[in-house]
Write a protein that holds these residues in place. Structure first.
Motif, PDB file in Angstrom:
ATOM      1  N   VAL A   6       1.156  -1.125   0.030  1.00  0.00           N
ATOM      2  CA  VAL A   6       0.003   0.047   0.473  1.00  0.00           C
ATOM      3  C   VAL A   6       1.104   1.017  -0.155  1.00  0.00           C
ATOM      4  N   GLN A   7       0.953   1.953  -0.944  1.00  0.00           N
ATOM      5  CA  GLN A   7       1.472   3.608  -1.118  1.00  0.00           C
ATOM      6  C   GLN A   7       0.160   4.397  -0.490  1.00  0.00           C
ATOM      7  N   SER A   8       0.725   4.432   0.684  1.00  0.00           N
ATOM      8  CA  SER A   8       1.028   6.034   1.899  1.00  0.00           C
ATOM      9  C   SER A   8       1.149   7.236   2.191  1.00  0.00           C
ATOM     10  N   THR A   9       0.479   8.080   2.615  1.00  0.00           N
ATOM     11  CA  THR A   9       1.406   9.416   3.632  1.00  0.00           C
ATOM     12  C   THR A   9       2.009   8.870   4.498  1.00  0.00           C
ATOM     13  N   THR A  10       2.521   9.874   4.612  1.00  0.00           N
ATOM     14  CA  THR A  10       3.244   9.706   6.477  1.00  0.00           C
ATOM     15  C   THR A  10       2.588   9.870   7.855  1.00  0.00           C
ATOM     16  N   SER A  11       0.831  10.943   7.076  1.00  0.00           N
ATOM     17  CA  SER A  11       0.574  11.207   8.594  1.00  0.00           C
ATOM     18  C   SER A  11      -0.462   9.894   8.760  1.00  0.00           C
ATOM     19  N   ARG A  45       3.168   8.900  -7.528  1.00  0.00           N
ATOM     20  CA  ARG A  45       3.740   8.564  -8.665  1.00  0.00           C
ATOM     21  C   ARG A  45       4.792   7.381  -8.085  1.00  0.00           C
ATOM     22  N   ASN A  46       4.296   6.418  -7.021  1.00  0.00           N
ATOM     23  CA  ASN A  46       4.943   5.218  -6.846  1.00  0.00           C
ATOM     24  C   ASN A  46       3.644   4.150  -7.638  1.00  0.00           C
ATOM     25  N   GLY A  52       2.927  -0.819  -6.571  1.00  0.00           N
ATOM     26  CA  GLY A  52       2.125  -0.649  -4.813  1.00  0.00           C
ATOM     27  C   GLY A  52       0.267  -1.393  -6.320  1.00  0.00           C
ATOM     28  N   ASP A  53       0.290  -1.699  -4.536  1.00  0.00           N
ATOM     29  CA  ASP A  53      -1.132  -1.918  -5.164  1.00  0.00           C
ATOM     30  C   ASP A  53      -2.498  -1.688  -5.280  1.00  0.00           C
ATOM     31  N   VAL A  54      -2.446  -1.036  -3.761  1.00  0.00           N
ATOM     32  CA  VAL A  54      -3.360   0.138  -3.418  1.00  0.00           C
ATOM     33  C   VAL A  54      -2.930   1.372  -3.683  1.00  0.00           C
ATOM     34  N   LEU A  55      -3.941   2.699  -3.510  1.00  0.00           N
ATOM     35  CA  LEU A  55      -3.355   3.997  -2.524  1.00  0.00           C
ATOM     36  C   LEU A  55      -4.133   4.582  -1.976  1.00  0.00           C
ATOM     37  N   PHE A  56      -3.457   4.978  -0.677  1.00  0.00           N
ATOM     38  CA  PHE A  56      -4.404   5.646   0.086  1.00  0.00           C
ATOM     39  C   PHE A  56      -3.676   6.665   0.597  1.00  0.00           C
ATOM     40  N   VAL A  57      -4.294   7.630   0.402  1.00  0.00           N
ATOM     41  CA  VAL A  57      -3.486   9.177   0.248  1.00  0.00           C
ATOM     42  C   VAL A  57      -4.925  10.541   0.351  1.00  0.00           C
TER      43      VAL A  57
ATOM     44  N   GLY C 199       7.210  13.636  -5.415  1.00  0.00           N
ATOM     45  CA  GLY C 199       7.251  12.510  -7.047  1.00  0.00           C
ATOM     46  C   GLY C 199       7.695  13.109  -8.016  1.00  0.00           C
ATOM     47  N   ASN C 200       9.146  14.372  -7.867  1.00  0.00           N
ATOM     48  CA  ASN C 200       9.496  14.542  -9.559  1.00  0.00           C
ATOM     49  C   ASN C 200      10.844  13.321  -9.371  1.00  0.00           C
TER      50      ASN C 200
END
Ligand code: ATP
Ligand code: ATP
Ligand code: MG
Ligand code: MG
Lengths: 248, 253, 235, 235, 253
Positions: A6-11, A45-46, A52-57, C199-200
């Protein structure tokens, strides 16, 4: 062992949410969830690269563009929390208790009090930018003066803001879970414009054939399910709920 | 073992400058210097001879305070040898150690180390260079010098400090006859000025020229010691006899 | 990767066109790093030389510690300096946090052990050859240190360049104590980190290439000076 | 700073109590770093020795490049490796992204130039002494390299330890290619970075101290082996 | 300058093993070797003498192919000197270069470099050690050996390769008389087996013992060359005359 990335954010990671909810999903399905927590832009971007299979942002416009460009199958609202303005207890700009976030920012600018911005085009930064654009402050000119762009993640920016005794716009979840608060506290909150929506997207297996569509979809489904939503609602730090599920 | 402290008959009156007492040094499980008793009297020149590996270089190092004895010790004017005492000594190593600098740079370094004030150094360096016949090479990198030139530079550096005692480890091994002659004259000159010299050599002729007394080392021990002429003319010990005849002395090895 | 070459040309174009922001960032990078490396050498060279040349109680422990400190994590150094300099820290009154000075301080702490540990090794090797001659000549301690450093200067250049490499590439510490604040403490590495999190990736990579070119130029300049010095040589 | 000591004791307690998570992280840190440094030495030692011992066209340029590559920014290396290993990159099919292997690869790229550049200097110095004897004996090229490395082995240990220090402290590259995924690619430095961004500064600092202690132990072990070898010595 | 190629009367029949033609070497702005013409014929022993800094060591290095001439060249059996040619030569340096290994380790290394098969090495090393009288020191660190022991080890390493031509740069400078004698006997033995030796020495007696021909160098030039006995008994050139009388020859410096 089956796993998804899962590509996610730091929060989401810094707040400890994943540590709370993922074991429940893994126990139910046997699918291991591997979270890569990076900047929002980097996460998107990733995911575009298929890493990644899932994006969670939390960057609605960018998420919708992601789906529109065919990289994701569909975007779903998951949960929200809100942004708050934190600042030193001394509150040199006198914004404590204000509800109008735009007015509060204008007042900070007027006082020339230090404001620390993430300056990294993240979801939080974009939300902050939207607020500033409603004022007539010239950030370009202020940058490097009272307006400090850190170009860093939320946690790093908070550390810097606290070190400088400056004001910071942060998401509430990160703030509550944050360990280095110093004398800072929440000064401005409750404005509807401070709403922070998170979304989840399955990366499109038609673009990246190796995407684990089935397992990924089951994670998305679980997050959106009553069980997943309850898990999110049940995550508390210091007696406070951090995220509010709002899947449709 | 015989006590050899008193071999130096002529110098008996003068108090000893340096004494070794039961001096012993061991490394790699071998006693390389083994209970050596020697007395150095002011102005009296000593030659040290002995086969390769006898311990001549180690003995010089011990007397110069560069090595710590395993047993016994070295007395300088009756007291423990320390850095201050070493300042009155100088040594020319068998294998010269030269800094990565010019010939002049090496000399200046030595002069400075010996506490020669800055304004006196150029003249002193000039003089030392001339005496070592290295004037033309003053700006050459010292480590590019020929073997003999290096040895001459090392001697010049040692003399620069105007020591009381000068230890010389085969100082003319790589020198041509003229240079050898010049070095021996420098030693004679130094001797005339009261410098005490201790010279290691493999050349019996040189031993006679630069030594009043001879110490013959064999396997870390003093095999024989006494006035140089009488020893070389009538060697009593097996090792020295073998040596003068150019034979190999293999007692037990 | 077509996007990559494009981004690289973009970055080069910015430099060539004299993009003020980029030049400001490059300038600060060099200023901070050079100062930090210079100061680190001022401390690390003599320190390493002393440990390499003399025997004293605690010498082994000290050289062990220097070696280990080469593995000092930048983030930890950054945090340590942050806690020192932060308003509530012991040195808070100096108001140095989020200034280039703080970045220099953090890099110094990172680089000094590297310079010192590598210097120790170089000097120890050289001292093995020189020690007896020094002792015989009665060279005083500080002169010994100076002579060893001077005679090993060409090898020590490589040591200093290793320190430079570490400092110029470093991001963890300067991010924490500098804050990557635009126009104030933004340097090449923090910019690269920022562009990465945006992402750049290609722009970040291109900036990395620019940084490498700068490092190459600095190294080439140092080598050129060295060669000239070696030719003039032998004072 | 009372909180600091407390955090440090907490961290030590976790270790002493055999906290499984912390030990897993420490174990992975060591495994990744040791492997990366080992492989870097396998490449960097001979490479540096060749550049240090032989004259060939392009030698100066090569040693310049090695020196400059010591300043390779970790984030840039991370990005480069990421773009290679990413699913849409040329090596995507290997599925190595977000694995310890990717982290090892990134660290290798960082550390190999350091090992090679410092080895070049050490070997060059030694070769100055040996070159004529080698040429006279007709020692073959590869044997020369081997002999120089062997005879300089104690100095090269310090070089390897410098590489170890860089690798063990590194966070920028492993974060990007490893992803700091819990139980998979989380190492000491990425944990420290995470705790820092969570504002748990004291915990981060304590973990940094633990990392330093580990580095100290590794260095001590290497030195102990060296001392033993030096005593047995001279085969 | 006189052409000295043909001084070697006795060896005229044999084709030359090594020739130098107008050999010149310059460094630091000086012509250190200046147009040297020499011929080495198989089995014919050459002694090289000359004052310190004359260029003897440089000349050996040039003939051994360790330095590249600035002008002129070295021919090995009529062809350019290359690494393969060097494999048939060996050299004992004035200042021995020993590896940071044991005495045995150094010898094994030399044997291996010279292509001696692994299974033959122990016996050959043993033999070489015995000949250099270093058997008892086989496991000692080579660089801790005494000066003379180091020189003997260096000679043993050079001989280990069974060279055709052996260059010796003051090989007995640090040796005691017995060792010197032993080395000279080894050289005689090698000569008997057809090895061509070129020995630099400062000792006229040694030059007579180990040389058929003598080359006297002065300031990088051949001052005089010819059969050793006739040269030393009746020196014609100024430098050699000065030398035999132990005087300093200072033509222009
Ligand atoms: N540090 C050391 N460790 C082990 N052995 C040593 C050490 N130093 C010297 N030796 C040995 O001690 C012996 C004496 O050495 P020393 O250099 O004093 O001999 P020397 O009499 O000067 O011989 P030479 O005439 O060949 O110079 C030699 O056999 C040498 O190998
Ligand atoms: N690389 C170099 N650069 C400059 N000068 C050099 C170099 N090598 C040798 N020389 C000089 O060349 C001269 C000849 O040196 P060489 O070593 O051949 O003398 P040598 O005849 O062997 O003397 P010795 O009997 O003292 O060994 C010396 O004056 C030396 O200083
Ligand atoms: Mg000796
Ligand atoms: Mg010579």
């Amino acid at each position: 062992e089956e796993f998804i990335t899962v590509q996610s954010t730091t929060s989401t990671q810094n707040s400890g949410l994943f540590d709370h909810i993922l074991p429940m999903f893994e126990a139910g399905t046997g699918i291991d969830v591997r979270v890569v927590a990076v900047g929002t832009g980097q996460a998107i971007r990733n995911a575009m690269n298929g890493d990644g299979d899932v994006l969670f942002v939390h960057a609605r416009a960018a998420e919708e563009a992601f789906v529109a460009d065919g990289f994701g199958t569909a975007r779903h609202d998951v949960m929200y929390n809100d942004f708050v303005v934190v600042g030193p207890a001394a509150d040199p700009a006198g914004v404590s208790g204000m509800r109008d976030s735009v007015a509060a920012l204008a007042q900070i600018a007027g006082a020339g009090a230090v404001f620390v911005s993430r300056g990294d085009d993240s979801g939080t930064h974009k939300a902050e930018g939207a607020l500033w654009s409603e004022t007539d402050v010239d950030l370009e000119e202020a940058s490097g003066g009272w307006y400090r762009e850190t170009g860093s993640g939320m946690g790093a920016t908070l550390n810097i803001g606290i070190g400088m005794g400056g004001y910071v716009l942060t998401d509430r979840a990160t703030w509550i879970a944050f360990g280095n608060k110093g004398s800072h506290r929440v000064l401005v909150e409750g404005d509807a414009r401070l709403f922070n929506q998170y979304g989840i997207i399955l990366v499109n297996p038609a673009v990246h054939a190796h995407v684990k569509a089935e397992a990924g979809q089951s994670f998305v489904d679980w997050i959106l399910s009553a069980e997943g939503q309850a898990a999110i609602a049940g995550y508390e730090v210091a007696g406070q709920q951090l995220f509010f599920p709002n899947a449709k | 073992m015989r006590d050899l402290t008193d071999f130096d008959e002529a110098g008996l009156a003068a108090p000893p400058l340096l004494e070794t007492r039961g001096l012993t040094f061991a490394a790699g499980g071998r006693r390389l210097i083994d209970g050596v008793n020697l007395t150095l009297r002011p102005g009296r020149r000593v030659a040290i001879m002995g086969p390769n590996g006898a311990g001549k270089s180690l003995l010089l190092r011990l007397m110069h305070g560069l090595l710590t004895p395993a047993d016994g010790g070295v007395l300088w004017q009756g007291r423990r040898l320390d850095a201050a005492a070493r300042a009155a000594q100088a040594m020319v190593f068998q294998r010269p150690v030269l800094l990565r600098r010019s010939v002049l740079g090496n000399l200046s370094f030595a002069l400075r180390a010996r506490g020669v004030p800055r304004h006196l150094r150029p003249a002193r360096a000039e003089e030392a260079l001339a005496r070592a016949r290295l004037t033309g090479l003053a700006r050459s990198p010292a480590r590019r010098l020929s073997g003999g030139e290096q040895q001459r530079l090392a001697l010049a550096m040692a003399l620069a400090g105007r020591p009381w005692v000068l230890f010389l480890d085969e100082p003319t091994a790589s020198l041509d006859p003229a240079s050898t002659h010049a070095v021996e004259e420098m030693l004679a000159e130094a001797h005339a000025q009261g410098v005490t010299t201790v010279t290691v050599t493999h050349d019996a002729g040189q031993a006679r020229r630069v030594g009043d007394d001879l110490v013959f080392l064999q396997a870390g021990r003093v095999a024989e010691a006494g006035p140089v002429a009488s020893l070389l003319d009538a060697p009593r010990s097996g090792p020295l006899r073998a040596w003068t005849e150019g034979r190999l002395w293999l007692p037990d090895r | 990767m077509p996007g990559l070459m494009e981004a690289f040309w973009d970055a080069l174009r910015l430099i060539a066109l004299g993009d003020a922001d980029l030049w400001e960032i490059i300038g600060l990078s060099l200023r901070v790093t050079m100062t930090a490396v210079g100061l680190s050498c001022l401390i690390g060279l003599p320190l390493g030389a002393v440990v390499g040349a003399f025997r004293f109680p605690g010498r082994t422990a000290l050289s062990l510690i220097l070696n280990a400190l080469m593995g000092l994590p930048p983030v930890v150094v950054g945090l340590g300096v942050y806690l020192m300099l932060s308003a509530s820290g012991p040195l808070g009154v100096l108001q140095l946090l989020y200034t280039p000075t703080a970045m220099i301080l953090a890099q110094m702490i990172l680089v000094t052990p590297i310079v010192a540990a590598l210097t120790r090794q170089v000097v120890e090797d050289l001292n093995e050859e020189y020690a007896e001659q020094f002792a015989s000549l009665g060279v005083r301690r500080m002169e010994r240190v100076a002579a060893l450093i001077w005679d090993a200067r060409y090898s020590l250049l490589t040591v200093a360049l290793a320190g430079f490499g570490r400092a110029v590439a470093e991001v963890g510490a300067v991010l924490i104590v500098g804050g990557n604040i635009d126009h104030v403490t933004r340097v090449m590495t923090t910019t690269i980190a920022l562009e990465t999190s945006r992402g750049n990736l290609h722009l970040a990579l291109a900036l990395g290439a620019v940084l490498l070119v700068i490092a190459l130029l600095v190294n080439a300049a140092v080598m050129a000076v060295r060669h000239t010095a070696q030719k003039v040589a032998y004072a």
